[in-house]
Design a protein around this motif. Structure first.
Motif, mmCIF file in Angstrom:
data_model
loop_
_atom_site.group_PDB
_atom_site.id
_atom_site.type_symbol
_atom_site.label_atom_id
_atom_site.label_comp_id
_atom_site.label_asym_id
_atom_site.label_seq_id
_atom_site.Cartn_x
_atom_site.Cartn_y
_atom_site.Cartn_z
ATOM 1 N N ASP B 204 -41.745 -9.880 -6.093
ATOM 2 C CA ASP B 204 -41.809 -10.784 -7.243
ATOM 3 C C ASP B 204 -41.917 -12.243 -6.822
ATOM 4 O O ASP B 204 -42.675 -13.008 -7.397
ATOM 5 C CB ASP B 204 -40.555 -10.611 -8.110
ATOM 6 N N PHE B 205 -41.133 -12.612 -5.789
ATOM 7 C CA PHE B 205 -41.123 -14.040 -5.444
ATOM 8 C C PHE B 205 -42.458 -14.482 -4.851
ATOM 9 O O PHE B 205 -42.793 -15.669 -4.895
ATOM 10 C CB PHE B 205 -39.945 -14.400 -4.530
ATOM 11 N N ARG B 207 -45.363 -13.350 -6.028
ATOM 12 C CA ARG B 207 -46.185 -13.592 -7.212
ATOM 13 C C ARG B 207 -45.821 -14.943 -7.828
ATOM 14 O O ARG B 207 -46.691 -15.717 -8.226
ATOM 15 C CB ARG B 207 -45.958 -12.479 -8.237
ATOM 16 N N THR B 208 -44.512 -15.215 -7.887
ATOM 17 C CA THR B 208 -44.075 -16.506 -8.420
ATOM 18 C C THR B 208 -44.629 -17.648 -7.583
ATOM 19 O O THR B 208 -45.049 -18.675 -8.118
ATOM 20 C CB THR B 208 -42.538 -16.563 -8.453
ATOM 21 N N ALA B 209 -44.649 -17.452 -6.255
ATOM 22 C CA ALA B 209 -45.195 -18.492 -5.379
ATOM 23 C C ALA B 209 -46.661 -18.745 -5.713
ATOM 24 O O ALA B 209 -47.103 -19.890 -5.765
ATOM 25 C CB ALA B 209 -45.032 -18.091 -3.918
ATOM 26 N N SER B 210 -47.413 -17.685 -5.969
ATOM 27 C CA SER B 210 -48.815 -17.870 -6.359
ATOM 28 C C SER B 210 -48.903 -18.595 -7.688
ATOM 29 O O SER B 210 -49.763 -19.455 -7.876
ATOM 30 C CB SER B 210 -49.517 -16.515 -6.503
#
Lengths: 547, 307
Positions: B204-205, B207-210
């Motif tokens: 998840d993190f 994806r959040t970074a993207s």
């Protein structure tokens, strides 16, 4: 707001969007011809159950689909430009400063090995807001999201933050570059109700102040109606209905929307009908469980070798009347699950007594305990974790019978069939395995397993918290039906007051290990005696909509 | 962090005592080293008594163990049957083994991580599949077979390097044995980095970074790679401990005068004092290497530090 934007082009306009995932079983269409638009500064909520495609469509707007997912049709217009077939590079230009995101699970969405400040800072830098006193900018961003003591907090790691604080950090990341659209994917579903409300209020204020449009994804229609101007209902990859929130709630057109409204826990105001329980609750003094001065102290290791006492449950007393439901409510850390574990005799009380059917459980011998276990059975929160994946459904349900030496092979098989029927599952289910079933079906299996030994008391520890609203409503109805038929008593542990209102006769409110308030459900909901309880009640999403 | 370090150091104590006691018991209490020394030939009682006294074998077991511990802690490893100081023997062999271990580790770290990362980033691609199959081959072939094959192909047929290692064991001589030694762990490092990368890519993190608008390169470097390499680095650390303990088979095949060979020779002639001394040193090296790994782990993953 609506009027003023009428003639403008929408900020986000998704037309006939089709999204396909390539899976081992061939391509699966997760979104099938969905239409959706968000105007400048408008807040739109997508409502639907898991698997409805609501998150998928929102992620597609940012180009963040999982690697096996692809937009296979339609247009995704952001600010007039079509991004349906855009490259990662093109999306990068709009991510962060044009579209921000607040993800669902604050626990897994921050990188555990980097400090919070670093994770905010890189967002600013990536969107051309670097330079100058970065530490100050970071602290400001965190402070805006309502994180107290931001400067010091920026130097901490995610695991030093509570769930609510992490979500604030994620909000600050999502809004740090002043995006024009914020995608908020169930931003608070992993949090306590009171925290949930604070965070949503704050998010509302911030986006209103900045004029940010919000695409809000939720499974709770009440929440959607309370927080968004427009609601879009999705079902099986399609938009089945959309419109202004209040209209949709008052006058739903599509049958699925009607069902959603009927089963939204936050919108129902009464206990499910159950005459037997109502009578017993009114008249009875027949207590099946009596809990007296229950206390549990945990030794926890502090910094270094020192140990300190942590009072998880502090002098709690209440009773459960036979054939009724008593709910224990509280936020995480209130000690409610510890109470459940002690009643199940999975944890030894530090002091106090638990009397089951008049017998002090602390004095039971091994043998008597074995018999006691037959009469009290648990149902746990996570239907994915509480069933052994290697056991067939038959073996799962049969095992307690076998352990307690009940019947022979044939009678046990008949019993399993009967139990499956009780929970409205076909008998053929017994040859299947948990991974073949949905979350709601698994929870039905867990209930069947709990019923196998014909217990008198069932301890439900957040038994419906992990389920979608519709499924949750079905499981609650099932539990209610079984109570009426079999005269079961439930001890219902939950953080969700909306669920309490649907199923409980009596309520015990806990906070920080202590009992704050207890009484009849109707009384507590009508006239809460403590501020804490009224805060909890106010925090139920959609609560205000009823008035 | 200080408490964490202290706790880890304290953990070493029982491990050290337990391991040395076990080794000492197995070697001395379950066989007669004097019989081994005499090679089964008859020996006069007087000579035997002197020898027993020399190695403290006339004392009760606990006293023997106590003396051995005392000597060990004062860094006196005793003498071999031929009268050499074990300290000298170890001092000669250890640098060779250390050189071999460092080379092997460098090979597995560099190639393992690079191959693993590329395979993980393109999971299911041609490169990934090829690497997977090759690593499986390497894992399933025993070291001595690999050793002989390499020796024959690169040393004898192609004559790129000498097939065996001389007594001075320079860096150049050690390339072949180090490669063989590193290959097996290399396969594990590839597989470990590959799974870690692939797993973290869907975290998840990430994806959040993207979603923050970071470039793909930065997402991979900062958010995928660092998280993925933590278990790899700890594996490498533990592996260094193993390698420093000497690779008996590899050192045997290539005739490397390292600690593994010393141990192997001592076992062959039943030279118990040397065996115990060398094994004790290995235990120490291994325990220290593990401590280093634990501390490194805490340094890399903040969650461990405060646990």
């Amino acid at each position: 707001m609506e009027m003023q934007n009428k003639n403008e082009q929408p900020l986000l306009d998704m037309r006939d969007v089709e999204i396909t995932f390539n899976t081992a079983n061939g391509p699966v269409k997760a979104v099938r011809g969905a239409n959706l638009s968000v105007m400048q500064g408008e807040s739109v909520a997508i409502v639907g159950e898991s698997g409805s495609g609501k998150s998928t469509i929102a992620l597609a707007a940012m180009g963040l689909l999982a690697r096996n997912g692809k937009v296979t049709g339609g247009q995704i217009l952001f600010d007039g430009k079509d991004y349906a077939a855009a490259s990662d590079k093109e999306f990068r230009h709009i991510r962060g400063d044009q579209i921000g995101m607040v993800p669902q699970d604050p626990m897994s969405n921050l990188n555990p090995v980097w400090k919070i400040g670093f994770q905010v800072k890189e967002t600013l830098k990536a969107n051309g807001l670097g330079g100058g006193d970065m530490n100050k900018k970071v602290a400001e961003a965190l402070e805006n999201a309502g994180l107290p003591d931001a400067e010091r907090r920026a130097g901490q790691y995610p695991h030093e933050f509570s769930g609510g604080m992490r979500q604030r950090a994620l909000i600050s990341i999502g809004l740090s570059c002043r995006p024009r659209l914020l995608v908020a994917d169930e931003p608070t579903s992993a949090l306590d109700v009171t925290v949930q409300r604070q965070i949503l209020d704050h998010l509302d204020n911030m986006t209103a102040e900045l004029g940010t449009a919000v695409l809000f994804i939720t499974h709770d229609l009440g929440l959607a109606a309370e927080r968004a101007e427009k609601v879009v209902v999705m079902y099986k990859g399609q938009v089945v209905e959309s419109g202004p929130a209040i209209d949709l709630l008052r006058n739903p057109q599509h049958p699925y929307t009607k069902r959603l409204i009927d089963s939204a826990p936050s919108l129902s105001s009464h206990r499910m009908e159950n005459e037997a329980a109502a009578q017993k609750s009114a008249s009875g003094t027949d207590n099946v469980l009596e809990i007296e001065n229950l206390t549990k102290v945990f030794k926890i290791r502090e910094k270094g070798l020192k140990k300190s006492d942590f009072l998880a449950v502090d002098d709690v007393s209440f009773n459960v009347r036979r054939g009724t439901t008593t709910a224990v409510v509280g936020e995480s850390g209130s000690g409610k699950s510890t109470v459940a574990k002690m009643v199940l005799n999975l944890l030894e009380p530090t002091s106090g007594t638990i009397r089951f059917d008049g017998e002090d459980m602390g004095r039971l011998s091994e043998k008597e305990l074995f018999r006691f276990r037959r009469r009290v059975q648990p149902i746990f929160q996570d239907p994915y974790g509480s069933l052994d994946p290697m056991y067939s459904i038959f073996r799962t349900i049969e095992q307690p019978l076998k352990i307690h030496g009940i019947g022979d092979a044939r009678s046990r098989q008949n019993k399993v069939k009967e139990l499956l029927e009780h929970v409205s599952m076909p008998a053929s289910t017994m040859h299947r395995f948990p991974n073949e079933l949905s979350g709601g079906q698994r929870q039905r299996i867990a209930i069947a397993r709990a019923l196998a030994l014909e217990p008198e008391v069932i301890i439900c520890d957040e038994a419906v918290s992990a389920l979608d609203v519709l499924v949750q409503a079905q499981v609650l109805e099932l539990l209610n039906k079984l109570q009426a038929e079999l005269g079961l008593s439930y001890l219902f542990i939950t953080h969700d007051l909306a669920v309490v209102r649907q199923i409980a006769d009596d309520v015990v409110v806990m906070k920080d290990g202590q009992l704050v308030e207890s009484g009849k459900t109707d009384d507590i909901f009508a006239t809460p005696q403590t501020e804490y309880t009224s805060n909890l009640l106010d925090a139920i999403p959609g609560g205000q909509l009823l008035v | 962090m200080l408490m964490y370090t202290l706790r880890r150091v304290l953990h070493m104590v029982p491990v050290f005592f337990g391991a040395t006691l076990l080794v000492y018991f197995l070697v001395f209490a379950t066989g007669d080293p004097i019989a081994a020394l005499s090679g089964g030939k008859p020996m006069s009682d007087a000579v035997e008594a002197t020898l027993r006294a020399q190695y403290n074998l006339d004392q009760p077991f606990w006293v023997q163990y106590g003396i051995y511990l005392k000597n060990l802690l004062t860094l006196d490893l005793g003498t071999t049957f031929s009268g050499q100081s074990v300290n000298d023997v170890v001092a000669r062999a250890m640098p060779v083994t250390a050189r071999l271990a460092v080379m092997a580790l460098a090979i597995e770290a560099i190639f393992g991580v690079v191959f693993g990362v590329f395979a993980g980033l393109r999971k299911g691609g041609i490169f990934d599949s090829t690497v997977l199959v090759l690593s499986l081959v390497v894992i399933s072939v025993p070291t001595f077979v690999l050793g002989f094959v390499f020796q024959f192909v690169f040393g004898v047929k192609l004559d790129w390097t000498s097939p065996t290692v001389g007594p001075d064991a320079g860096w150049g001589d050690l390339i072949l044995p180090a490669t063989v030694l590193g290959l097996v762990s290399l396969a594990y490092v590839i597989r470990l980095s590959r799974t870690q990368i692939a797993e973290n890519l869907s975290a998840d993190f990430v994806r959040t970074a993207s979603a923050k608008g970071l470039t793909r390169g930065r997402v991979v470097l900062v958010h995928v790679l660092r998280n993925s390499l933590i278990p790899v680095i700890t594996f490498l650390g533990a592996d260094l401990g193993m390698l420093m303990g000497g690779a008996i088979v590899t050192e045997g095949v290539f005739n490397v005068p390292g600690i593994g060979k010393v141990l192997f020779d001592a076992i062959k002639i039943g030279e118990s004092p040397t065996v115990v001394a060398v094994v004790s040193v290995m235990v120490l090296v291994f325990v220290v290497a593990n401590l280093a790994v634990d501390l490194l782990y805490a340094l890399l993953d903040p969650r461990i530090r405060y646990a």
